[in-house]
Design a protein around this motif. Structure first.
Motif, PDB file in Angstrom:
ATOM      1  N   UNK A   1      48.843  55.741  44.041  1.00  0.00           N
ATOM      2  CA  UNK A   1      48.454  55.543  45.438  1.00  0.00           C
ATOM      3  C   UNK A   1      47.709  54.225  45.622  1.00  0.00           C
ATOM      4  N   UNK A   2      46.799  53.930  44.717  1.00  0.00           N
ATOM      5  CA  UNK A   2      46.038  52.682  44.808  1.00  0.00           C
ATOM      6  C   UNK A   2      46.964  51.477  44.654  1.00  0.00           C
ATOM      7  N   UNK A   3      47.897  51.559  43.725  1.00  0.00           N
ATOM      8  CA  UNK A   3      48.834  50.450  43.508  1.00  0.00           C
ATOM      9  C   UNK A   3      49.749  50.263  44.706  1.00  0.00           C
TER      10      UNK A   3
ATOM     11  N   UNK B   1      51.648  42.437  50.231  1.00  0.00           N
ATOM     12  CA  UNK B   1      52.970  42.056  50.737  1.00  0.00           C
ATOM     13  C   UNK B   1      52.897  41.659  52.210  1.00  0.00           C
ATOM     14  N   UNK B   2      52.062  42.331  52.968  1.00  0.00           N
ATOM     15  CA  UNK B   2      51.921  42.051  54.405  1.00  0.00           C
ATOM     16  C   UNK B   2      50.725  41.137  54.675  1.00  0.00           C
ATOM     17  N   UNK B   3      50.455  40.220  53.781  1.00  0.00           N
ATOM     18  CA  UNK B   3      49.272  39.362  53.855  1.00  0.00           C
ATOM     19  C   UNK B   3      49.150  38.660  55.206  1.00  0.00           C
ATOM     20  N   UNK B   4      50.253  38.248  55.814  1.00  0.00           N
ATOM     21  CA  UNK B   4      50.168  37.545  57.097  1.00  0.00           C
ATOM     22  C   UNK B   4      49.670  38.464  58.206  1.00  0.00           C
ATOM     23  N   UNK B   5      49.856  39.760  58.044  1.00  0.00           N
ATOM     24  CA  UNK B   5      49.378  40.734  59.035  1.00  0.00           C
ATOM     25  C   UNK B   5      47.989  41.266  58.676  1.00  0.00           C
ATOM     26  N   UNK B   6      47.768  41.522  57.367  1.00  0.00           N
ATOM     27  CA  UNK B   6      46.543  42.202  56.946  1.00  0.00           C
ATOM     28  C   UNK B   6      45.397  41.257  56.591  1.00  0.00           C
ATOM     29  N   UNK B   7      45.739  40.074  56.102  1.00  0.00           N
ATOM     30  CA  UNK B   7      44.700  39.185  55.589  1.00  0.00           C
ATOM     31  C   UNK B   7      44.052  39.715  54.317  1.00  0.00           C
ATOM     32  N   UNK B   8      44.594  40.778  53.768  1.00  0.00           N
ATOM     33  CA  UNK B   8      44.053  41.466  52.593  1.00  0.00           C
ATOM     34  C   UNK B   8      42.543  41.667  52.757  1.00  0.00           C
ATOM     35  N   UNK B   9      42.170  42.646  53.557  1.00  0.00           N
ATOM     36  CA  UNK B   9      40.753  42.851  53.866  1.00  0.00           C
ATOM     37  C   UNK B   9      39.921  43.263  52.645  1.00  0.00           C
ATOM     38  N   UNK B  10      38.626  43.022  52.747  1.00  0.00           N
ATOM     39  CA  UNK B  10      37.696  43.347  51.665  1.00  0.00           C
ATOM     40  C   UNK B  10      37.769  44.813  51.273  1.00  0.00           C
ATOM     41  N   UNK B  11      37.899  45.714  52.254  1.00  0.00           N
ATOM     42  CA  UNK B  11      37.930  47.136  51.914  1.00  0.00           C
ATOM     43  C   UNK B  11      39.173  47.496  51.101  1.00  0.00           C
ATOM     44  N   UNK B  12      40.287  46.806  51.316  1.00  0.00           N
ATOM     45  CA  UNK B  12      41.490  47.039  50.512  1.00  0.00           C
ATOM     46  C   UNK B  12      41.258  46.571  49.079  1.00  0.00           C
ATOM     47  N   UNK B  13      40.614  45.429  48.932  1.00  0.00           N
ATOM     48  CA  UNK B  13      40.294  44.921  47.595  1.00  0.00           C
ATOM     49  C   UNK B  13      39.342  45.869  46.880  1.00  0.00           C
ATOM     50  N   UNK B  14      38.326  46.323  47.580  1.00  0.00           N
ATOM     51  CA  UNK B  14      37.354  47.238  46.977  1.00  0.00           C
ATOM     52  C   UNK B  14      38.016  48.559  46.576  1.00  0.00           C
ATOM     53  N   UNK B  15      38.958  49.030  47.378  1.00  0.00           N
ATOM     54  CA  UNK B  15      39.681  50.263  47.054  1.00  0.00           C
ATOM     55  C   UNK B  15      40.502  50.083  45.778  1.00  0.00           C
TER      56      UNK B  15
ATOM     57  N   UNK C   1      39.428  44.692  36.621  1.00  0.00           N
ATOM     58  CA  UNK C   1      39.744  43.377  37.168  1.00  0.00           C
ATOM     59  C   UNK C   1      41.088  42.840  36.663  1.00  0.00           C
ATOM     60  N   UNK C   2      41.322  42.894  35.357  1.00  0.00           N
ATOM     61  CA  UNK C   2      42.574  42.397  34.793  1.00  0.00           C
ATOM     62  C   UNK C   2      43.764  43.192  35.338  1.00  0.00           C
ATOM     63  N   UNK C   3      43.591  44.477  35.531  1.00  0.00           N
ATOM     64  CA  UNK C   3      44.674  45.307  36.063  1.00  0.00           C
ATOM     65  C   UNK C   3      45.025  44.898  37.488  1.00  0.00           C
ATOM     66  N   UNK C   4      44.016  44.586  38.300  1.00  0.00           N
ATOM     67  CA  UNK C   4      44.271  44.129  39.667  1.00  0.00           C
ATOM     68  C   UNK C   4      44.973  42.775  39.644  1.00  0.00           C
TER      69      UNK C   4
END
Length: 126
Positions: free
Chosen positions: A62-64, A72-86, A93-96
């Motif tokens: 689920x996390x992956x 993948x939707x970076x232009x829409x999401x901006x990859x928010x901090x909460x997504x990174x933290x999740x 870190x290496x796995x991410x």
């Protein structure tokens, strides 16, 4: 595939990215790969609705998949901090980093397959 992540997890991520990008060639390939790995058709069919699929997908899957969607939707999401933290709550870190590289590569492969009009194997067998 050299990241240390299970091959099944990577193929699920690749399939989800290919769904988002509408890449028939890659969808066909990764569906076939998952079937060869013994993944049940019900799980493969529900990749696009993983968040609503109950316990069918484990915590790391689920996390992956969530990370794959936002990257993948970076232009829409901006990859928010909460997504990174999740993602970091589940992966080291290496796995991410490795997962993000795999996501980026699949996005490139999708764009190449679509641009060069690659026909899925299933479409050649007719």
């Amino acid at each position: 595939m050299q990241s240390g992540h299970p091959a099944e997890l990577i193929d699920l991520v690749y399939r989800r990215i290919s769904q988002i990008n509408n890449c028939a060639y890659c969808l066909d390939m990764h569906t076939s790969d998952l079937l060869k790995k013994g993944v049940k058709i019900e799980k493969i069919a529900l990749v696009q609705a993983w968040a609503e699929a109950g316990q069918l997908f484990g915590e790391r899957e689920q996390a992956a998949l969530a990370w794959a969607e936002t990257v993948t939707r970076v232009s829409e999401t901006g990859v928010p901090d909460d997504a990174f933290q999740a993602a970091r709550a589940v992966f080291e870190e290496k796995e991410v980093v490795d997962l993000t590289i795999a996501i980026g590569l699949m996005n490139v492969y999708n764009r190449m397959a679509i641009s060069f009009r690659n026909t899925p194997q299933a479409g050649l067998e007719r």
